[in-house]
Every structure is written in structure tokens, then in C-alpha cells.
Design an enzyme around this catalytic site. Structure first.
Site, PDB file in Angstrom:
ATOM      1  N   LYS A 219       0.844  -1.198   0.000  1.00 55.14           N
ATOM      2  CA  LYS A 219       0.000   0.000   0.000  1.00 55.14           C
ATOM      3  C   LYS A 219       0.877   1.244   0.000  1.00 55.14           C
ATOM      4  O   LYS A 219       1.896   1.293   0.688  1.00 55.14           O
ATOM      5  CB  LYS A 219      -0.913   0.022   1.227  1.00 55.14           C
ATOM      6  CG  LYS A 219      -1.757   1.292   1.353  1.00 55.14           C
ATOM      7  CD  LYS A 219      -2.601   1.303   2.604  1.00 55.14           C
ATOM      8  CE  LYS A 219      -3.386   2.596   2.734  1.00 55.14           C
ATOM      9  NZ  LYS A 219      -4.214   2.652   3.951  1.00 55.14           N
ATOM     10  N   GLU A 269      -9.243  11.464  12.190  1.00 55.11           N
ATOM     11  CA  GLU A 269      -8.329  10.401  12.616  1.00 55.11           C
ATOM     12  C   GLU A 269      -7.533  10.787  13.851  1.00 55.11           C
ATOM     13  O   GLU A 269      -6.768  11.756  13.843  1.00 55.11           O
ATOM     14  CB  GLU A 269      -7.384  10.059  11.464  1.00 55.11           C
ATOM     15  CG  GLU A 269      -6.581   8.800  11.685  1.00 55.11           C
ATOM     16  CD  GLU A 269      -5.876   8.339  10.427  1.00 55.11           C
ATOM     17  OE1 GLU A 269      -4.960   7.505  10.542  1.00 55.11           O
ATOM     18  OE2 GLU A 269      -6.228   8.814   9.327  1.00 55.11           O
TER      19      GLU A 269
END
Length: 617
Positions: A219, A269
Site C-alpha cells: 500500500k 483520525e
């Protein structure tokens, strides 16, 4: 809880390329005394502290923390306003800016207190800016060219590498049963249903087991900078307030420097929160838009699509399991308290997990920051390989975007990941090489500057001063919007670009050029626009609308205003009591729009109750 500060009783700014290490943290902790639990340093660090900052980020240093001179805190049942006075002759060192004596510190504190003014009344006017179309880095063509080879090079995450706690996408649950559970009991009800049906939510509270991913790059999080040139006054705190109105669930962050540059973020977040030895962290990945206001069913289907997406599930699991592994290096008793759920923000929703642990002896915030930043949600996995690729491929400086931002004290700390962020600064240059070897930097406001090498770290380059300002001319400013997306095997350029657009939408909706009054289609529309804007300027930005053809101009003007919140209901009496409840809960007024004079009579019961019982503005 909201907190804010003005001025600096003490300032810590990291030198270019210097990481926030144990020595930097000790210099801060020297003034954050254990006996003063409410004394906190606010600030953040660059995404990549070891990379030298570009000119627009130079004033922020590699990290920027301050002990506020004046600090406001909303506590349980009350609000606190404090004046911090700090002095330490031994702490006035490189990278640390404060006062050596009590007399100097007290004199500055007294001057700040004397300059304080009463708070301004609540207001929510439209942001009056004239703006241009954004200039993206990379642009769409460069994005597509970068994505194709990158996606092919990424290794798929093998099924056996994923943690057994937080299992598979939701592929076999009856969607209509899930919808009914969500409508009746909300997200907690849906989570409980999926857990009962073994839908990938088992293992709550159990220990997590993390397998490796074979060592290949699985990723990478690619980011985009969108430069928006504008003319007009844009107060960073007004923009922050507008962001909070649209997404009260998110962390709203702002750091405004004396030079005029300002960094803002509206992020979902959390990196971590620490209270004593107790530590908690969150995993956030995958994105879908929210449904239209009031459309619970549409909102559910978008969330359900996110829950059952194999691509988003793999991306989320990589993030969550990596965080668990990193926590186990600095904590004991690491548990996954919520393996997989949906976190709903104002405009978007994400896959979400929560983890906790107990800090190991000898570990502190500097070890937590080093262990958790950057996460795969903003960098990639493996972290070192992804970071190296980003250094080579990204053609702009992330600065504080995606870096840790928050506060710390002697006994606690809380840091968010500063995504969905923006930087207010002077226009950035577009460089052209000349025949004599020099470079001409052309700015989008029409000015130019010739120099022999770039970057130019002069005051003019950093703070936006130059010939146009020297002659007293108005100069455009720029706001750079930052967003990123996780690229895994199977990612598509079109969908990832669309996700980037979705993530900056909260800023785009606010940074709109107001239409000219002369362009109004008729006198009714003109009067409605003026009335709604004036109400917002006076602090009335919530409108309760009972639809009707006679009130269409007012309802349309309210719906088109970038800072108005609209609630619609066909029953005027119910609508009036909703407005009354809103006023009692928030202390702010709400405007009620009905279609005719007779319909106004239906508001009378709520007006009578407000008059007799009180409690409403």
C-alpha cells in the site's frame, strides 16, 4: 472539548531537518510541571521532519509547539480562561524561545491581558472571497500516468496475512435486516448484528494476532495539493468555525503564525490519546460519501457498501493490524476494542477500529509518536519502503499535512493525524529557466522574481513580501488544500481521483465566490439572499423550513448559503418545537420559514411555551 490559545508564553520550533526527538521533548517537559496538570503545549510536526521545508512551510520549522500565553478550555460543566506565565533562564536555548526572568515574562503577560477584548458575538456570514479554479499537483494527466505502473507493482494482501480478529467483508448478511437494525438502533445495533452473525466483528476485547505481508510493498498513500488563488479577506479562524459547523465530530485544528501563514485541518483520525499510562489509538481507512441530510436509508446503503468492499476491507485491515503491532512495541495488554465499524463524519464516512493498551515502563510520548507516525493510512506499508517512494515521487512538500498535531502535558497527551488540511500562504511560483541559466519564478498574482537558484529562503519568499506589496498594491493569497488516498493492488485511477475530490469538498463548499446581486433572477430572490446573509451575519445560521411555493425564494436562498444548516418538515407545529429544542440545547436562535401568514399561526404553541418556560434565546 474545545481548547485554544493566543500568543506564546514559550515557543519550541524545530530546526530544518531536525526530528522531534527525546531531547526536544525533554525541553518541553521541563516547563510542563507535574503539579500543573492543565499546563499544556499545543502544536505539531511535519509529515517528514527530516525533509527540508519548502518556502511556504519554512516558518513552521520541523515542529512547532507553544505554551499559549492565554488559553481557553471547555471543561466539564464550565469554561476556563488562563494566563500562563513562564520563565527559565536555563531553558532559553536554540529551538526554544521564552523569557529568562519572571519580570520580563510577567510584563509581557500583563500586556497581553490588557490587549484582550470581549468575545465577538456569534456570526456565520459567507466567506467573501473571489477565487480561481484550483491548480492540482499532480494534475489529472500526471496522476493517471503515476497510478498505472504503481498499482501494478503493489503486492496484493494475502488472505492469510490478515488478522483473524476483524475478519471478512460483509458478504452474506441480509441487507434489509441490516437496514432495519441500523434504522432502529443506529451503528451500534448494526455492529451487534454483524458480530452475532459472524460478519467480521468477532473478537471484541480479545488480543490481536498479526501476520506478516510477505515483505512486498502492499500500500502507498498518494497525496495531492490543490492551490486555490483568491482575493479578499479570509480569516483562518472563521474558516475553522465554518468547518466545525459542517463536521462537529471531527478534530478541528488551526495554527496561525505571526507572519500570516496558517495551517488548518478537519480530520477524523486520532493518532493516540494518553491519560497516565492508559493509551488508546484508532484505525481509519476507506471512504464513502454521506447520504443527503435526513436520508437515513441512503446513508446506510453507502456505509453498507463500504463494509462489504473487499478492497476497502483489505486497506483497513492493513492499517488496524499495523497499529496493533506498533502499539505492542511500546505498550502491554494491547486489545482491539472495536475491530471494525463505520465512523460517520459531516460529509464522509470511513471504516473505523479502536485499540488500547498500557504504556510500558520507560516509554513516553516520544516513543509513541515514533512508533505510530506515519501510519499506513497516510504513508503505506511497509512504512520505510512507502516513505522512500513518496520522497521520490511526490512533487510538493506535505509540510504539516498528515503529521501529528495535538497537545501534551505532564500526565496526558492527545494527537490527531492532520489530514483534510489546508495552508494559507503567499502564492507559489511557477518556474521558467532562461538562456542565461537563471530562473524566473512567475506568480499567479502576476508578479515575477528572477534568481539564480531555488528555493529562496529570504523573508520575501517565506512571508510573501515583494515588489507588489512594497508599492502598496493589493496582492492575491493562496490556500493549498491537501488530501490523500490509499493505493493498493486493484485501485482504479478514476475512483481514487474522485475520492480526492470528495475529501476536499468541505473546503470547496465554503470557498465559493458569492454571486453578484445584479445577477439575481428577480427582486424576490435578491431580497431573500440579502435577508439570509444578514441573518447569518447576526448569528442565525440554522433554518427550519416548512416547504411551500410562496416561501421558495427564502428556502432556496437558505439552502444555497454555504454556512446555513437547513432542516425541513411539512408540519409547521412540529418544526417550531424542533427550533425551540435547538435553541434550548445550543443557546443559538433558529429561523423558521413557512409558506403563508396562516401557516405562521401553527408556530404559536411553541412561541407560548418559549415565553412561559424560557430557556430559549
Amino acid at each position: 472539548r474545545d481548547a485554544g490559545g493566543a500568543g506564546a508564553a514559550w515557543l519550541w520550533v524545530g530546526a530544518p531537518g531536525a526530528a522531534l526527538d527525546k531531547g526536544s521533548m525533554q525541553r518541553m517537559q521541563r516547563l510542563l510541571m507535574p503539579g500543573c496538570g492543565r499546563l499544556r503545549a499545543f502544536g505539531g510536526t511535519r509529515f517528514d521532519a527530516q525533509r527540508l521545508p519548502a518556502p511556504e512551510w519554512a516558518a513552521f520549522g520541523s515542529h512547532y509547539f507553544m505554551l499559549p500565553r492565554m488559553e481557553y478550555l471547555e471543561a466539564a460543566g464550565c469554561s476556563l480562561l488562563s494566563l500562563n506565565v513562564a520563565w527559565d533562564a536555563d531553558a532559553c536555548t536554540s529551538g526554544s524561545d521564552g523569557y529568562a526572568t519572571f519580570a520580563a515574562a510577567a510584563a509581557h503577560a500583563a500586556a497581553c491581558l490588557a490587549a484582550a477584548r470581549a468575545p465577538a458575538p456569534h456570526a456565520a456570514p459567507a466567506l467573501q472571497v473571489q477565487r480561481e479554479a484550483p491548480r492540482h499537483t499532480p494534475d489529472r494527466a500526471a496522476w493517471d500516468a503515476q497510478m498505472a505502473p504503481l498499482e501494478r507493482s503493489l503486492q496484493p494482501v494475502p488472505a492469510e496475512a490478515l488478522s483473524p480478529h476483524g475478519g471478512t467483508p460483509v458478504g452474506y448478511v441480509d441487507p434489509h435486516q441490516a437496514l432495519q437494525e441500523y434504522v432502529t438502533n443506529g451503528q451500534d445495533g448494526l455492529d451487534g448484528l454483524l458480530a452475532a452473525l459472524d460478519g467480521g466483528f468477532e473478537g471484541v476485547g480479545g488480543a490481536v494476532t498479526v501476520a506478516g505481508c510477505g515483505g512486498g510493498l502492499t500500500k502507498v498513500v498518494l497525496a495531492r495539493r490543490s492551490e486555490v488563488l483568491f482575493r479578499g479577506e479570509l480569516d483562518p479562524l472563521a474558516l475553522l468555525a465554518a468547518l466545525q459547523e459542517r463536521d462537529p465530530r471531527a478534530y478541528q485544528l488551526a495554527l496561525q503564525l505571526p507572519c500570516g501563514a496558517a495551517f488548518l485541518a478537519s480530520t477524523p483520525e486520532q493518532l493516540y490519546v494518553r491519560t497516565g499510562e492508559a493509551v488508546a489509538s484508532e484505525a481509519v481507512a476507506g471512504t464513502r460519501p454521506r447520504g443527503p441530510a435526513g436520508d437515513v436509508e441512503r446513508d446506510f446503503w453507502l456505509a453498507f457498501d463500504l463494509l462489504r468492499s473487499p478492497k476497502d476491507h483489505a486497506e483497513f485491515t492493513v492499517v488496524r493490524d499495523w497499529i496493533a503491532t506498533q502499539l505492542r512495541g511500546v505498550c502491554v495488554d494491547v486489545t482491539v476494542d472495536r475491530p471494525k465499524s463505520v465512523l460517520k463524519q459531516g460529509a464522509v464516512q470511513h471504516l473505523y477500529g479502536r485499540l488500547s493498551g498500557t504504556l510500558r515502563p520507560g516509554c513516553a510520548d516520544v516513543e509513541l509518536l515514533a512508533a505510530l507516525h506515519p501510519t499506513p493510512a497516510v504513508c503505506g506499508r511497509p512504512r520505510e519502503d512507502a516513505a522512500g517512494l513518496l520522497q521520490q515521487s511526490e512533487q510538493f512538500d506535505r509540510g504539516f499535512y498528515a503529521g501529528p498535531f495535538g497537545w501534551l502535558s505532564a500526565g496526558a497527551a492527545e494527537f490527531a493525524v492532520a489530514i483534510r488540511s489546508a495552508l494559507l500562504h503567499a502564492p507559489l511560483p511557477v518556474q521558467t529557466n532562461t538562456a542565461d541559466g537563471s530562473t524566473i519564478s512567475s506568480f499567479t498574482d502576476g508578479s515575477t522574481r528572477r534568481h539564480s537558484s531555488w528555493p529562496d529562503h529570504s523573508e520575501a519568499a517565506v512571508h510573501g513580501t515583494g515588489s507588489a506589496q512594497a508599492h502598496g498594491e493589493a496582492r492575491d493569497r493562496c490556500i493549498s488544500l491537501f488530501a490523500g488516498v490509499g493505493i493498493v493492488n486493484g485501485s482504479q485511477p478514476d475512483s481514487e481521483w474522485a475520492e480526492l475530490e470528495l475529501k476536499v469538498r468541505q473546503y470547496e463548499r465554503l470557498l465559493v465566490t458569492p454571486p453578484r446581486l445584479v445577477d439575481a433572477p428577480n427582486i424576490n430572490a435578491l431580497a431573500a439572499r440579502v435577508l439570509v446573509e444578514e441573518l447569518c451575519r447576526l448569528g442565525v445560521s440554522t433554518f427550519a423550513v416548512a416547504p411551500g411555493s410562496r416561501s421558495s425564494p427564502l428556502a432556496l436562498a437558505a439552502a444555497q448559503h454555504p454556512r446555513v444548516r437547513v432542516t425541513a418538515c411539512i408540519d409547521e407545529r412540529s418544526l417550531a418545537f424542533w427550533a425551540l429544542g435547538f435553541g434550548r440545547a445550543t443557546g443559538l436562535p433558529a429561523a423558521v420559514i413557512t409558506s403563508s401568514g396562516t401557516a405562521v399561526a401553527n408556530l404559536l404553541p411553541a412561541v407560548v411555551e418559549a415565553g412561559q418556560a424560557g430557556g430559549a434565546p
